[in-house]
Motif scaffolding. Sequence first.
Motif, mmCIF file in Angstrom:
data_model
loop_
_atom_site.group_PDB
_atom_site.id
_atom_site.type_symbol
_atom_site.label_atom_id
_atom_site.label_comp_id
_atom_site.label_asym_id
_atom_site.label_seq_id
_atom_site.Cartn_x
_atom_site.Cartn_y
_atom_site.Cartn_z
ATOM 1 N N GLY A 88 2.803 -13.466 -8.421
ATOM 2 C CA GLY A 88 3.067 -12.150 -7.845
ATOM 3 C C GLY A 88 2.723 -10.992 -8.759
ATOM 4 N N SER A 89 2.070 -11.269 -9.874
ATOM 5 C CA SER A 89 1.747 -10.210 -10.829
ATOM 6 C C SER A 89 0.332 -9.687 -10.634
ATOM 7 C CB SER A 89 1.914 -10.714 -12.269
ATOM 8 O OG SER A 89 0.946 -11.706 -12.562
ATOM 9 N N ILE A 90 0.171 -8.401 -10.962
ATOM 10 C CA ILE A 90 -1.170 -7.838 -11.119
ATOM 11 C C ILE A 90 -1.293 -7.355 -12.555
ATOM 12 C CG2 ILE A 90 -1.488 -7.204 -8.695
ATOM 13 C CD1 ILE A 90 -0.829 -4.323 -9.429
ATOM 14 N N ILE A 91 -2.527 -7.412 -13.072
ATOM 15 C CA ILE A 91 -2.771 -7.020 -14.456
ATOM 16 C C ILE A 91 -3.906 -6.009 -14.477
ATOM 17 C CG2 ILE A 91 -3.366 -7.808 -16.784
ATOM 18 C CD1 ILE A 91 -2.280 -10.564 -16.039
ATOM 19 N N PHE A 92 -3.691 -4.904 -15.216
ATOM 20 C CA PHE A 92 -4.719 -3.882 -15.404
ATOM 21 C C PHE A 92 -5.336 -4.046 -16.791
ATOM 22 C CE2 PHE A 92 -1.511 -1.932 -12.568
ATOM 23 C CZ PHE A 92 -2.312 -1.695 -11.458
ATOM 24 N N TYR A 93 -6.635 -3.726 -16.892
ATOM 25 C CA TYR A 93 -7.396 -4.038 -18.104
ATOM 26 C C TYR A 93 -8.036 -2.810 -18.737
ATOM 27 C CZ TYR A 93 -6.795 -8.805 -16.585
ATOM 28 O OH TYR A 93 -6.224 -10.000 -16.188
ATOM 29 N N ILE A 112 -3.243 -1.294 -2.622
ATOM 30 C CA ILE A 112 -2.936 -2.649 -3.082
ATOM 31 C C ILE A 112 -1.423 -2.895 -3.058
ATOM 32 C CG2 ILE A 112 -2.956 -4.139 -5.135
ATOM 33 C CD1 ILE A 112 -5.709 -2.784 -5.812
ATOM 34 N N ARG A 113 -0.662 -1.934 -3.548
ATOM 35 C CA ARG A 113 0.802 -2.082 -3.587
ATOM 36 C C ARG A 113 1.407 -2.143 -2.190
ATOM 37 N NH1 ARG A 113 1.465 2.368 -8.399
ATOM 38 N NH2 ARG A 113 1.319 0.939 -10.191
ATOM 39 N N GLU A 114 0.801 -1.403 -1.256
ATOM 40 C CA GLU A 114 1.304 -1.398 0.125
ATOM 41 C C GLU A 114 1.001 -2.703 0.850
ATOM 42 O OE1 GLU A 114 -0.623 1.952 1.854
ATOM 43 O OE2 GLU A 114 0.448 3.403 0.592
ATOM 44 N N LYS A 115 -0.138 -3.299 0.548
ATOM 45 C CA LYS A 115 -0.609 -4.448 1.324
ATOM 46 C C LYS A 115 -0.095 -5.787 0.801
ATOM 47 C CE LYS A 115 -4.698 -6.393 3.511
ATOM 48 N NZ LYS A 115 -6.089 -6.136 3.928
ATOM 49 N N PHE A 116 0.069 -5.892 -0.521
ATOM 50 C CA PHE A 116 0.400 -7.187 -1.118
ATOM 51 C C PHE A 116 1.794 -7.172 -1.738
ATOM 52 C CE2 PHE A 116 -4.254 -6.779 -1.242
ATOM 53 C CZ PHE A 116 -4.596 -7.887 -0.475
ATOM 54 N N ASN A 117 2.422 -8.333 -1.757
ATOM 55 C CA ASN A 117 3.800 -8.467 -2.239
ATOM 56 C C ASN A 117 3.808 -8.626 -3.758
ATOM 57 O OD1 ASN A 117 6.597 -8.729 -2.095
ATOM 58 N ND2 ASN A 117 6.485 -10.956 -1.854
ATOM 59 N N ILE A 118 3.616 -7.524 -4.455
ATOM 60 C CA ILE A 118 3.507 -7.532 -5.912
ATOM 61 C C ILE A 118 4.903 -7.552 -6.522
ATOM 62 C CG2 ILE A 118 2.714 -6.223 -7.914
ATOM 63 C CD1 ILE A 118 0.516 -5.097 -5.932
ATOM 64 N N LEU A 119 5.139 -8.523 -7.405
ATOM 65 C CA LEU A 119 6.450 -8.687 -8.024
ATOM 66 C C LEU A 119 6.522 -8.088 -9.424
ATOM 67 C CD1 LEU A 119 7.231 -12.361 -6.923
ATOM 68 C CD2 LEU A 119 7.848 -10.227 -5.773
#
Length: 306
Positions: A88-93, A112-119
């Motif tokens: 459930g994580s996203i990573i910025f680079y 992205i935050r609205e569409k996917f279940n980011i934890l």
Amino acid sequence: MENQTTNQILMIRPVRFGFNAQTAVNNAFQIADANQIRVRQSAVEEFDAFVDKLRNAGIDVTVIQDSEEPHTPDSIFPNNWISFHHDGSIIFYPMYAENRRKERKQHVIDTIREKFNILSEKDFGFYEAENHFLEGTGSMVLDRENKIAYACISPRTDAGLLQQWCDATGYRAVIFDAADENGTPVYHTNVLMCVADRFVVICLEAISRPEQREMVINAIGESGKAIIPIRFKQMNHFAGNMLQVHNNTGEKILVMSQQAWNSLPAPQQMLLKSLNKVLYSDLNTIETNGGGSARCMMAEVHIAKR
């Protein structure tokens, strides 16, 4: 265990795509077309045709329209600034070129935050201020099932930062040096290799140091995957820049450009078709001016929708 493939892809539809002088300093694949207006138009046409092919094959593609300002000529390659993971994580680079840092646009991140279940979110972007860079799944080719991050060191891929990323995610780094036939360092690992579910397409001759080449071969062998070797000429036609996904019925599909597919001799084409379906699309304008191909255009999303 994390799955190697996903059915979900994020793509950014370009507005002002074009040759980027800031990335050309260490991307030997880029060649500027004299008519950049035509390039801009052709890139959109190639993008839309590619998306249609992916969707018709049963792949779930989220397309977000880029904005005119700030001008981001390489926004079509989102896999460098963001990655998505099964926990459930996203990573910025952190990005090498200053104008590529502007690709982290708020409207894209909000969508992205609205569409996917980011934890959770991790952000390595602050390393730009220290001139340390790690350009996502361009810098790293991930064996998600075996938690291996393959990476060739370049101005865009910092070994120390890579190790920090591995420490944070539980991956093991397999680090090596790679160069083209002219001795120019390969700018991104994902132009020389692709890790799929049962095989790895890789340009081994780009790894000139025998002990490093042996290390990579051993790592792939221990992961249980077969090696499909390609040559420099094929790498130069983006045959290493493939991505395996699966469609809505679970069929595995290997995605690449028309140029990459045409560079493969008939026996390799037959072998790849025996291992999964194959999908390719004409991306010549994007490849020539942007120095990236099909895989670079797709940020694979390993997170469920809301």
